[in-house]
Structures are given as C-alpha cells and as structure tokens.
Scaffold this active site. Sequence first.
Site, PDB file in Angstrom:
ATOM      1  N   SER B  11       0.854  -1.183   0.000  1.00  0.00           N
ATOM      2  CA  SER B  11       0.000   0.000   0.000  1.00  0.00           C
ATOM      3  C   SER B  11       0.894   1.238   0.000  1.00  0.00           C
ATOM      4  CB  SER B  11      -0.947  -0.054   1.200  1.00  0.00           C
ATOM      5  OG  SER B  11      -1.857   0.998   1.155  1.00  0.00           O
ATOM      6  N   THR B  12       0.735   2.101   0.998  1.00  0.00           N
ATOM      7  CA  THR B  12       1.506   3.348   1.019  1.00  0.00           C
ATOM      8  C   THR B  12       3.011   3.098   0.856  1.00  0.00           C
ATOM      9  OG1 THR B  12      -0.084   3.939   2.715  1.00  0.00           O
ATOM     10  CG2 THR B  12       1.676   5.536   2.248  1.00  0.00           C
ATOM     11  N   HIS B  37      -2.603  -0.961  -3.457  1.00  0.00           N
ATOM     12  CA  HIS B  37      -3.742  -0.053  -3.274  1.00  0.00           C
ATOM     13  C   HIS B  37      -3.504   1.244  -4.046  1.00  0.00           C
ATOM     14  CE1 HIS B  37      -4.448  -2.099   0.885  1.00  0.00           C
ATOM     15  NE2 HIS B  37      -4.871  -2.861  -0.118  1.00  0.00           N
ATOM     16  N   MET B 130      -0.070   1.163   5.066  1.00  0.00           N
ATOM     17  CA  MET B 130      -0.825   1.491   6.263  1.00  0.00           C
ATOM     18  C   MET B 130      -1.939   0.464   6.427  1.00  0.00           C
ATOM     19  SD  MET B 130      -2.477   5.189   6.977  1.00  0.00           S
ATOM     20  CE  MET B 130      -1.182   6.102   6.162  1.00  0.00           C
ATOM     21  N   ASP B 133      -4.331  -4.836   5.909  1.00  0.00           N
ATOM     22  CA  ASP B 133      -4.703  -5.688   4.787  1.00  0.00           C
ATOM     23  C   ASP B 133      -3.575  -6.665   4.478  1.00  0.00           C
ATOM     24  OD1 ASP B 133      -6.169  -6.708   2.727  1.00  0.00           O
ATOM     25  OD2 ASP B 133      -5.579  -5.167   1.288  1.00  0.00           O
TER      26      ASP B 133
END
Lengths: 911, 193
Positions: B11-12, B37, B130, B133
């Site tokens: 993600s991030t 993401h 973050m 998940d």
Amino acid sequence: MKTDGFAVEILNSLPGMAYRRLNNPPNYTFTFVSEGCFDLFGYAPEELMGDTGINLMTLIHPEDAHHMRKLYGDTLEKGIPLETSYRAVTRNGETKRVWVRSRVIDTDDAGVPLTVEGFCIDVTKFMRLETQRLANRSKTDFLSKLSMEIRTPMNIIMGMADIALQDDAGGKMHKHAQTIKTAGNKLISVLDDISDYAKLESGQLEIKQDVYSFSKFLREIVTATTEKAAMANLEFLVNVDSNIPEILVGDREHLYQILANILDNAVKFTDAGFISLTMEGVIEGQTLNLDISVADTGRGIKDGDLSRVLWDFSQFDEKVVAGIGLGLPNADKLAKLMGGEIKASSVYGVGSIFNVTLPQQIFSHGSICNIGNPHIKTAIVFENRDDYRETLINILEDFNVPYEVTDCEGRFCDALLGDEFAFAFVASMIFDEIKVSSPYVLSQRRVQLVLIQGRGEKACNYEALQVLPAPVFCLPVADILNGVYFAAESDIAIGKRANVVKFTAPNAHVLAVDDISANLAVIEGLLAPYRINLDLVESGAAAIDAVKIKQYDMILMDCVMPVMDGTETTLAIRALENAATNCEEVPIVALTARIDGNKQTVLRTGIFDDLIPKPIDTNKLNEVMEKWIPAELQMEAEAKKAPQSPGGSPLTPFIKIEGVDVAKGIKLAGGGNFDTYIRVLEKFCENGRRLLEEIPDAVQREDFSLCAVYMHALRSISASIGANLLSQTARVLETASEQGQAEFIKAKTPKFLEDLEAVIMEAEYAATRNRMAGNNEEATLKARMSDMDDTKKKILLIDDTETFLFLLNDILKEDYETFISKDGEDGLETAQFAMPDLILLDIVMPGMNGFDVMEALKADDRTKHIPVVLVSGKDTDEDKAKGYDAGAVGYIQKPFKPDEVKSEVEKAFAL
Amino acid sequence: MSQKLVVIGASTGGVEALETVFSQFPADIPPVLVVQHMPIGFTDILAKRFNLQFKFNVKEAREGDEIKAGQILIAPAGKHMQISKKNGRDLVETFVGPKVQYSMPSVDVLFESVAKHIKDKAVGVILTGMGADGADGLLAMKNAGAATIGQDEKTCAIYGMPKVAMDMGAVMYQLPLNKIADKILTLAKGASK
C-alpha cells in the site's frame, strides 16, 4: 422643525444618514439626522443633533478636511448641489469612504445659504471592489498589449527565417534558420497563451458553433502529439471509440486548444514512459458527451497541489520546466465556457490522469469509422508488443473484422501464401526477420501486408507494403481496411512538406501594402518563389495611387497603419470611381497581427476577401495564393510536383484483362486496393517478360528442375493477379517438370507461353491506361466516352466498396454504359461530366454519404433531373423513407441478386 | 508450473518498493501477482510504465488472464483479484465486491484464494503500507505451507501491514527491501522438485 412622521420613518429605515443642518460655521448644527448615523459614524441621532461639538466637518478625515471645506464653499455657496466621496472617521477611529450628496434648501436675502439637506452612505466596500476591477482590467489590457507588441517583431523574425529556409536548402544556414523557427514557434505559443488568458479574464472570448469533422480533428491532434511525444522519447498510446459521430457541431478550435494544452502538459512533465489519450462518446439524443482522458507516467502532483493546477500559474515541481504555466488554467476556463469540466487526479511518483468531459452537438449520426464488408477483410496479426497487439485486436473486434493472432512465423508465412486472409498485420521488427529468412514468401504473398511501425522505427522500403505507424488507433486501421494507401516512405514529415510552392505566376501582379518596410521585405521574400510581379508600397495613400494606374490580381493589405489603416484604404479603393482598373473586384487580403481580430470578425465585415494572420505562415500564404491568383495565370512550378496525397487516384477507371479475374486480383494482390493491384500487375508483367525469354531456353536444355522453379513462380504470381487459367496450367507444367516428363512439357509449353504473353500484353495495356488516367483523368474519361455506344443508356455506380462496384458493373455492363466512382465527391464530378441517365448510389460511405450526394445532385441544375436508386445494406424503413423523401426512385438491398438489380434498374427507367 | 507463484501486497510507499524489487528481478521471473492499493485508473498506468521499464511483461490483470512465468499481473484498482482453477489451469478472476480491510483490491482476498488453490506452491510477500490488509491472508498462506516474507520496519515507508502480519506470526522471513527480490527468487525455485 416639523417633519412629516411617515417621511421620517422611511428616512430612518435607509442605510446611510439623511440630515438637515444649518450653515452656521464653525458649528454646522445638525437639526435632523436619520437613525442610519449610528451604523455609519457610531453616534446615536441625539448625540449629533444640536450643538454637540460634533458635526459633518469634524467627522471628515484630517487629510480630506481641507479639500472638503473648499468644495463645500465652492459648490454649496454658489447654489450648486454637491456630490462627492471622501474619507470620514467614525467614533471608534475607523476610516470609511463616504459618498455624500447635498444641496441648499434655503438662503437669506443676499443668497447666503441658511439650511443644507443631504445624504451620506458608506461606500468603502464598493470602492475596494471597483479599485480591484480596474487593476485587473489594466492587467489584462497590459497582457493584450504586451503580446501584440511582441508579435509584430516576431512577424519579421519568423518571416526572415522562412526566407532563409527557402533560399538555402540544405546549407548550414538552413539549420540555423530552422532553429530560429522552432524557437520562434515556441515563443508564439507562449504569446497565444497570454492573449488567451487576457481574453478569458476579460470575458471577451466567444464560443463558436461550427460544423466540423471529428476524424480530421482527431488526426490533427494525434499527429501533433505523436511528434512531440517522439521528441521527448515517450510512447504515445491512443484509444478512441470508433462509434463517435463524424460530423459534430461545436467549438473545434477551442476543443483542440484544451486537448493540446493538456497533452502538451503531459509530455512536458513526463520524463520516461508514456502518455495516453482515451476518447469515448456517449450519445444522448442530439448531444454527444465526450469523455476524454489523458494519462501520463509523469512525476505526478502532490495531493495538496492538485486543486491549484487548474487555476494557478504555478508549476509544482522544483525542476524547471519550459513554459509559463498558463496552459491548464486556460484549458479549464475554456472547458467551463463550453459547458464541460476538467478533473485532475494524480498519484505522486506514478502519474496523472486529466479527465475532460464536454458536450458537442451531433450534426449527423454516421460514425468516424465505417468499414465496408468487414467479414471479407479477414486479418492475421503477428505482433509481439502487448500494447500494439491489444489495441489492434480491440479495434478489429470493434469493426467486426474476423482475425487471428499468431506468434508463429511458420503459421504467418502460410497465411501470407494462402487465401484465408485479406490482410496481414506484422510488427516491423518481425518483418525484418522474415525478410531475411523467407524472402520468397514475401515476394509470392497473396495477402496485403501491413507493417506496424513502432515509435522511432525506421520506415522500411518494400514493395506494395502498407504501414500502420504508432500510435495504432481506429482511424488509420479503418483507412487500411478500406484500401486507403499509406506510403512506406517517411517523407511526409511536416518539415519537408512545408514551404512547397505549387505554382509560379510570372504574369500575375500583386500589390503589398505595409507601413513597416521590414514586413514588406518579409512578404517579398516569401513570395519570391512564385515569380510574380510584386509592387510594394508603404502607406494607404500610396496604395490608392497604385491601383488607379495599374490592374492587380491581388492586394495584400496590412490592417494597422498610421493615417489610413487597412480597412479605410480598402474601402477607399473599392469606392474609386471611373477607375480604368478593377478596383471594385480585385481580391484584397488582410494581413493582421491583431490578436482580437479573429478571422470571423475581420471577414464578417465583408471588407476583405481573405485574411492571413501575422506572423505569416507559409502554408497559409500558399493557400491564399492558390485561391486568389487567377487559375489561368498559375503555371506548374518547375520543381517536381508534390507527391499525390494518400488515397490513390480518386477515379478508378474500370480495367478489363482477357483471362484475368480483376476483381479477385484486387482482393488478393491489392488487399482490396486498386492502386496496389496495378503495381503488382506491373511487377507481374516485368517478371513474366523475363520468364518468356528464359523458359524456352530451359526447356531446350531439358533443365527441368529450373523449369519447375519458373513454373512455380508463374503459378503463384498468376494466381495473385487473378489469372486463374494461367495459374492452373503453370501448376500442371510444374508437376510435369518435377517428374521430368520431357515430351509433355515440350508439347505444352509453347501454347502456355503464348497465353502468358497475351495476358502480359493485356495487363501492360491496362496498367498504362490506368497510369494515364491517373495523370489526366478527364482526358481518359473523354476518351472513354467517345468510345462508347451512344444507343446504350448510361448508369453511374457510386460505392466506396470495390467489390460491390465490380459486382454491379458486371451485372449491368452488358446492357448499359457504366461509369464507376469510389466516393461521393468523385461521383458528383463524374455525374456532371458524364451526364448519366441513372445513378446507383450507396448510402453508407465515408466522407460524403449517399444522402449528402443526393442533396448535392438535386442542388445542381445540371444533375437534378437524374433519377437515383439507392443501394444499401441498411434495411430500416426509416432509411428507405429518408431515401424516398430525398427523391430516390428506387431502393436495392445489399446483398443483392443480379436479377433484382436488373429489374430495379428497368423499373427506374420505366418511370 | 515449474516455479512457485509469487504474490505481493503493498500500500503506502508500495510503488517505490515494487520498483526496487522488480529492478532486481531477471527477465525469466516466476509468475507474479500484485495487489497495490491505488485510485482507479492508475494501476493501468503503473503496469504500462513497469512494462516499458523492465524486460519481463507487466500488465493490469483482466478477468481470465492466464498465470504464467515471465509475467507480472497487477490487480486493477476498483476490483478484487483472486485465483481460481478452471479445467486444471490457474486463472485470474476479477470482480467488484464489498471492500475488505477498507480496500478494493484487497491483499487478503488474493492471498486467501492462493492459500486455498495453490497451497504450498506459492510465496507471499507483504510490503510497506498502512493498515492491516494482507496479514490474515498471509497467515492463511503460511498455514497452507507457502513461504512468506515481510518487509522490515527500517526500510518501510509505513510499517503497518508488515507489522500486523509479523505480530500475528504470519511472516517467516522479515527482510530489508533490497534483500527481498533475492529471497523471492530463491524460494520460488523450490517448486521444480
């Protein structure tokens, strides 16, 4: 003092202060104040009325006090009402801008004022707004003036660069001049941005509603962006919905500007990777909602900056990037004016997506791509690059063209030699390999080969090869499937095409008028290649003198000149009475650098015949010269004529070759394209002639393995041009040669060679005639007409699909004289020329469709009486009704049977 | 399938992390599936960019895509991606459903389908990001016999998803970013036996 209660109530409810006072300096006693005084000055009415020590004078800001006292003295005491604004100081020390109007209502016998009435109101807020507005206006005025001031010298610089380019082709100076032009063009685009910004800010910009061709629009923007992306070393991907209607109504120019700005921005901020353009259209009644996305793999924009992109000049990256950042704010404002919007989203470090949604009106519902007979245009695709392959497959699916994808060279080569496919799309790199590994397959191929040429790949020169250059999108693919020829040569690069002077006119006389002599020098230089007689004058008065004594074929008139400007001069020339010359009708073309003098405004006045914007663009100048210099004075330029535009010869004379199935040949060898077929035919003749000499020799020497090779070659080339019988005989002889059947070969070969020679002669004749037709269509047409049997009725067949043309021609040629045309425009010309007794007209055609053609036929006195039978695959009653409404006398449904066609034609003649 | 299937969730900070990992891959990589993401539209850009950048193929996953070596598929933003077996072949399925762990695509959805269908012939990787998940999915994969890797705190832009997975006991190898590519390749080779 008594005041009417009702009036006081009204006065008290007013914002601001109404008052009555005595003129008794220095007390200036208020005898009445309305309640608004509290909001205005912070005092209650009772605190002001009477001699309280506070009066109008004490409430004035010290800096304005002297001035106001003087005003009061000057005006009131002379009996003139006073109206002004000044700064007042309120109870709590706040400074306010106050507007006041007052008058004397009462004087003594000597005329000295006794009582004064007045009204004050707070105008602080209005003044602030007004000041801002003025400042803004001066800013936009300044920008307009600035861009105009720069434009004039730019005109000279660009013109001189153009002259240098024409003068010294290829030399060192040429390179320098090219650099000047490139830099100048950049500067001009900055100027354009500035003047657009000024116009948008001041609300002067007008949104036009023009009818325009969307496919042309699309080609323009894709071509321009492809070049820019290539220079920045970026891949450019295009994905356009092929169902978008072709003819739209809207502001084409500004739509172009919006997209160009966004695309330029994408190119500018992307260091590596690609940019992509996606267009979709949603049709709602007569409105097309365009949904356009531009994505890039640029640096992206940080979240906080995103909202600023569209309305700020700032550029957000530390890295210095060319331009001044006006493009996107301009695009955003334009989109809003056109009823649309722009949205931006971005992931920092990944890229950005700009999304434009905009409504355009639909003029007619035909879409940008029409493929005639998609089911016979079978294609095989051999392309290892994912993006190109998938785009192409999506397009073919959209078009309902049957296709096969392969990644096997063997399969591909088989396909090239077989009948299974009409088109073979191949990556240019793969083609290079096949050229080395299987040259035989390429030379013997029976399928139209199309090279998919990626960015930066060299153009490849190979016979009868079509090229599909990146970016692959629906329009060029449709062109290829419809048989529009793309040259493999890359000499269509913009740089070379420019500055082509198409004719000289040594007998033409042109007058150029401009107050700045450097501008005249530019014009002189630019016009030099035309070899016209050019007179130069530096004022309107001199121009009038000149036209009095000399007859000109055209006048180029600068708009902005001192004393007498271009408009005045032109009007004066038109008004010249008893002139021995052609003052009234000589074409006068305006030259204007005015940014607000857009073409429509200047031409709408009807004073000028045409317009050339400054700086002068040579292409535009050429266009104007071609249009206005009388055709009889235009002579072929000495330099070779510019190569013919893609599309082949518009008129396709029907050719007939004994023993050859031409229609089949066109499909096999030409990939449906007539011109390609002719080239293959010429090749066939050349090879055939050589074999005519060599085969008897080989037979004589009983060198049967060589014979087999020759026969094999003849078998496939004969088949590819449609010479079926010849091909079959060659096949038999090939087998016999392989088996060494000397008797059989010796017996059969002479007859075969005779047949071969006959076909070659026929083919040569046909090819030569076609070439002549290409050079001089009219002459051929005339020749053909004189050949014709006058007793037969004449029928003109108009259809963009060759197969149908040939079918119709086959059906009708026995009983009628037939003429054929591949598109609407050509059909119209042929109709005027050949005066047919009947026209069979296809409805669905690219460019002018059947209905357009009918309308044009009916509009022309020469052709309006000709009956028209429509031919179409559309069988909706609506279309039929539309056709009959438009004046059609019959309707033939595709696919048709010969008898149906014949009976429909007979019916039409019986009417 | 001669090599194990590699699945990566991020993600991030994930784009840079993926770029680092991919830049250390050779041309003949094992099959790789990625959930990153991202807003709708950008996974396509990302895939095309990577495709131009690297020798192996990278593309945004489509329904029915085949899983094969030499190719990286990136889950399309706005859809979940999972694996299904059809006629004995492993195919990609994409679908719109409820968000899982506030995300669509969700790493958990992919990892759990891999745990179910591929079992031990897979390598699961959780990179910077973050939230949580992927942690459950990675644990499921580990329990099914797959090898699992988590990015370490020092090299993470945000040590969230890898931390939850680590705390849960789903991570077999916790590694700094520049060691992850090597480990993936070593672990993925195991399947040929």
